[in-house]
Design a protein around this motif. Sequence first.
Motif, PDB file in Angstrom:
ATOM      1  N   LEU A  66       0.847  -1.184   0.000  1.00  0.00           N
ATOM      2  CA  LEU A  66       0.000   0.000   0.000  1.00  0.00           C
ATOM      3  C   LEU A  66       0.882   1.233   0.000  1.00  0.00           C
ATOM      4  CD1 LEU A  66      -2.758   1.519   0.444  1.00  0.00           C
ATOM      5  CD2 LEU A  66      -2.329   1.267   2.887  1.00  0.00           C
ATOM      6  N   VAL A  67       0.596   2.159  -0.900  1.00  0.00           N
ATOM      7  CA  VAL A  67       1.297   3.436  -0.960  1.00  0.00           C
ATOM      8  C   VAL A  67       0.331   4.521  -0.523  1.00  0.00           C
ATOM      9  CG1 VAL A  67       2.520   5.075  -2.418  1.00  0.00           C
ATOM     10  CG2 VAL A  67       2.768   2.627  -2.832  1.00  0.00           C
ATOM     11  N   SER A  68       0.718   5.307   0.456  1.00  0.00           N
ATOM     12  CA  SER A  68      -0.131   6.387   0.962  1.00  0.00           C
ATOM     13  C   SER A  68       0.592   7.712   0.790  1.00  0.00           C
ATOM     14  CB  SER A  68      -0.491   6.161   2.433  1.00  0.00           C
ATOM     15  OG  SER A  68       0.667   6.187   3.244  1.00  0.00           O
ATOM     16  N   ALA A  69      -0.175   8.743   0.468  1.00  0.00           N
ATOM     17  CA  ALA A  69       0.355  10.093   0.328  1.00  0.00           C
ATOM     18  C   ALA A  69      -0.195  10.952   1.449  1.00  0.00           C
ATOM     19  CB  ALA A  69      -0.032  10.680  -1.025  1.00  0.00           C
ATOM     20  N   SER A  70       0.683  11.652   2.153  1.00  0.00           N
ATOM     21  CA  SER A  70       0.292  12.479   3.292  1.00  0.00           C
ATOM     22  C   SER A  70       0.305  13.949   2.907  1.00  0.00           C
ATOM     23  CB  SER A  70       1.228  12.238   4.482  1.00  0.00           C
ATOM     24  OG  SER A  70       1.248  10.874   4.828  1.00  0.00           O
ATOM     25  N   SER A  71      -0.324  14.737   3.752  1.00  0.00           N
ATOM     26  CA  SER A  71      -0.424  16.169   3.483  1.00  0.00           C
ATOM     27  C   SER A  71       0.907  16.893   3.639  1.00  0.00           C
ATOM     28  CB  SER A  71      -1.460  16.804   4.412  1.00  0.00           C
ATOM     29  OG  SER A  71      -1.068  16.641   5.767  1.00  0.00           O
TER      30      SER A  71
END
Length: 1133
Positions: A66-71
């Motif tokens: 899983l690849v997640s992008a944060s603020s």
Amino acid sequence: MKKFNFRKVLDGLTASSPGSGSSSGGNSGGAAGSGSLHPGGTAGVLREEIQETLTSDYFQICKGALVSASSDDTLHLWNLRQKRPAILHSLKFNRERITYCHLPFQSKWLYVGTERGNTHIVNIESFILSGYVIMWNKAIELSTKTHPGPVVHLSDSPRDEGKLLIGYENGTVVFWDLKSKRADLRVYYDEAIHSIDWHHEGKQFMCSHSDGSLTLWNLKSPSRPIQTTIPHGKSQREGRKSESCKPILKVEYKTCRNSEPFIIFSGGLSYDKACRRPSLTIMHGKAITVLEMDHPIVEFLTLCETPYPNEFQEPYAVVVLLEKDLIVVDLTQSNFPIFENPYPMDIHESPVTCTAYFADCPPDLILVLYSIGVKHKKQGYSTKEWPISGGAWNLGAQTYPEIIITGHADGSIKFWDASAITLQMLYKLKTSKVFEKQKVGEGKQTCEIVEEDPFAIQMIYWCPESRIFCVSGVSAYVIIYKFSRHEITTEIVSLEVRLQYDVEDIITPEPETSPPFPDLSSQLPSSRSLSGSTNTVASEGVTKDSIPCLNVKTRPVRMPPGYQAELVIQLVWVDGEPPQQITSLAVSSAYGIVAFGNCNGLAVVDFIQKTVLLSMGTFDLYRSSDLYQRQPRSPRKNKQFIAGLTELNDSPVPLELERCKSPTSGLATRTPEAAPGFYRNEIPAVRQRNQVHHLPDHVNGHCTSPTSQSCGSGKRLSSADVSKVNRWGPGRPPFRKAQSAACMEISLPVTTEETRENSYNRSRSSSISSIDKDSKEAITALYFMESFARKNDSTISPCLFVGTSLGMVLIISLNLPLADEQRFTEPVVVLPSGTFLSLKGAVLTFSCMDRTGGLMQPPYEVWRDPNNIDENEKSWRRKLVMNSSSVAQEIGDNQYAIICSEKQAKVFSLPSQTCLYVHNITETSFILQADVVVMCNSACLTCFCANGHIMIMSLPSLRPMLDVNYLPLTDMRIARTFCFSNEGQALYLVSPTEIQRLTYSQEMCDNLQDMLGDLFTPIETPEAQNRGFLKGLFGGSGQTFDREELFGEASAGRASRSLAQHIPGPGGIEGVKGAAGGVMGELTRARIALDERGQRLGELEEKTAGMMTSAEAFSKHAHELMLKYKDKKWYQF
């Protein structure tokens, strides 16, 4: 043997508050949240904290990643193959902000669009930025003078993987050739673009715009769209432009083989309907369906039969993530019903105001509650099974059932199955159905005590064995429920109790010379009647008296199977003074008695005969022995009415989620301008369905239930009697919500100086050390038990232990009829025994042990359906389980009483009342929650302190066994909802939408790894459809696109180090190497390497098994072919 260990146990979570959501690729599941990941499926819920807000998630299909992008412009790579997911890599962008990401199917290269309009490419295996960059000034035409804006869309063409579609915010779309590094075509539109989606053939794509329009473009004619529609715009005359609507934030264009394509989008509603709720629109052919949602839409994703973008998609469901819910819409039916959600997404449907936790409860309760709750569920759900699957449950070795009960601000009660690490709702009870709905304008006339949420649940008491359930609310009411499998229609019985006490303004005569009811009519300006059912006022609209805060339904009410209201008890207004909220509650099913108290006094009610047994001020419970030697004071002249609930601003939680606060322990109201004195005993006014009031008989100073009159009939008081009863002073204390010590402790400094010479002057905490001067003595704890009421008692008898806010313990003796048949007719005598015990701080909990050290459970009545129509017996006997023998015991002490307050714990030997053990738990803080629980077949005392410490002590010796600094008290939500249970379990609300369960049992910690679910289940990638020779020849490029050759370091080089920083995650080898060395570090590295090796071996074994199966099938077919053509000649072929 190690017995204690602390570990958080995940029970079940809900959707978090949204961050800034963004669209995701065709094979990625988009989500947004406040730093928590919550993937669905059948496996245990994942919860990993990220300090920054998530903007989007991207799953690598069939890879367990899983690849997640944060603020904060950081990309995280998560490993979902292990039971506790961990971050393997992180990539921090320094100079550009991330606006969009796309991960193609079966690819390891992630496209990242930025706010500057550039597109970068990341290798998700190594998390290294490629040197291949698509700069914005090369993507647009040289003649363009303006910046195209941030990248809002990235996707590769379904027809050719070597072509990338780039969408910019200003309406520009670029079709980029990755090999030649140039733009094949460009599309321009006047309105801003929000999202783009391809047709599966790769020849057309659809865009959604800020004016609520949808445009369909063909690659062969990029000069203008081939179709422009505003789905929700009003039709205009020919030649005029259609009316603009709200922006369409996302659109998905999905094709079907045998029907028209689906066009699904969010937003786009007309501006003239401002009050409409968030909606999802489904366009199928000429039909347009608008699905209105209860909460704002964060993201939605269409589920299709194939993951390949170049095939007919065949959509069958839409997953919609809302701010506070998750729903799935069935696309296979014309009315688009939703699937029944098997996950507990509605814990926070209404703010949680209190909780109760029961571990190792009777095993049949879960099945019974579920069978009743299923009948109450809403209808109209899809008949198909929940479409989201994946993972597997692992229940571990735990076998005992667990139930969590949550009370909510709207008056609802929810029962949850919390066995193992699951959390499923079993049954929902709405207490507000007992009361009449308030009409417009009535709220301020009767319910000034609570302006908002008058039905909010404040306290819960449940006896699992007898299935008696009791609740108290913020509007000063108590409801007793009995469980039944049968539906009934009956009237609701209600009682009204006057429990309002005031200080005296005169010195009364000596107790032995004063009559029970002295005539004080001369001191009153006028006589007031207690017999009327309406508001009794001195002048119209001035003074409220003898009216409750809520109105109970007087007509017959249909009660479905489940918990049915047996009795409603309400405290009433007295001389314009609202009733104080209830601070303690206890029920005994064996005795048929409920007791509750507040800062004014104590009330005891017989719910079998529906009568009030005792309604007395706290001072009157001492009779003639006032240990505090309080002096009479003049009453206050100024009245002050503060409506609503006291709110604390220590928490950043929004007001609407924390507007209902119930005390963790019943406390007196702090009124600095008041001075306590003698309290008078008020006579309760009892209201039955026929609105007739009763007075309990007073015999020799104690109260008994009426015997000469039934509940449904009685005589009204004469004016002379009223004048004897109404002993009210002209002043009343101001009303405030009863708060816990924690509420006061947070805002006030703590000092350790105390006066220890006089044990009776010690208060519960130094911050409220003046409570005995400035406040009434509240009832903070109640406990029914078979015990010794007096020192000279030789046998046990029914008793009620009463704890106060000043650390006093009083024992009330209960004289019940001996014969079971007489219990319904004979009176119950309630008599203060004169026994007093003292502790430091407000009393929190009681318990009893026998002389062998075994925990004694309170007696209870075995459950029997009260509405069983198949009962053969005309009259059945109550089956009681007393858990103790009432015969004469041996000479000496036979029982231990365990009492815990906010400062210390004591163990008394009964009946001698000798203090055997005492332990000062804390001096600088105070206890918020304490309970006696069973763990490993032995009893122990558990305490949660305001300074964050959890302490466990042995019983009866009170020897400290555990002291852990677990969680500082940063929010009153934790203090209000923290509760202990058996088998080393506890829970609290960690946020307005999440329940956190913890364990302090070593056995539970050892089995926790086995109990966790597997998030990732390996499956084979589905095979792509055969395109055919002609379609492969004329339908597009048949070559496979080698991204490694184009984006690899050998050809593209490396990106600038200042552009992005690679950060090794704690779950990878690099993260472990960065940790402290030593033996533990080596062991950790070896364990991670072993896990990865095991995963590779597992994959190799699966591939080997697949190859063997294929080989066997090929051998079988070859043998069959050989046998078929074995005897044929060459000319027969």
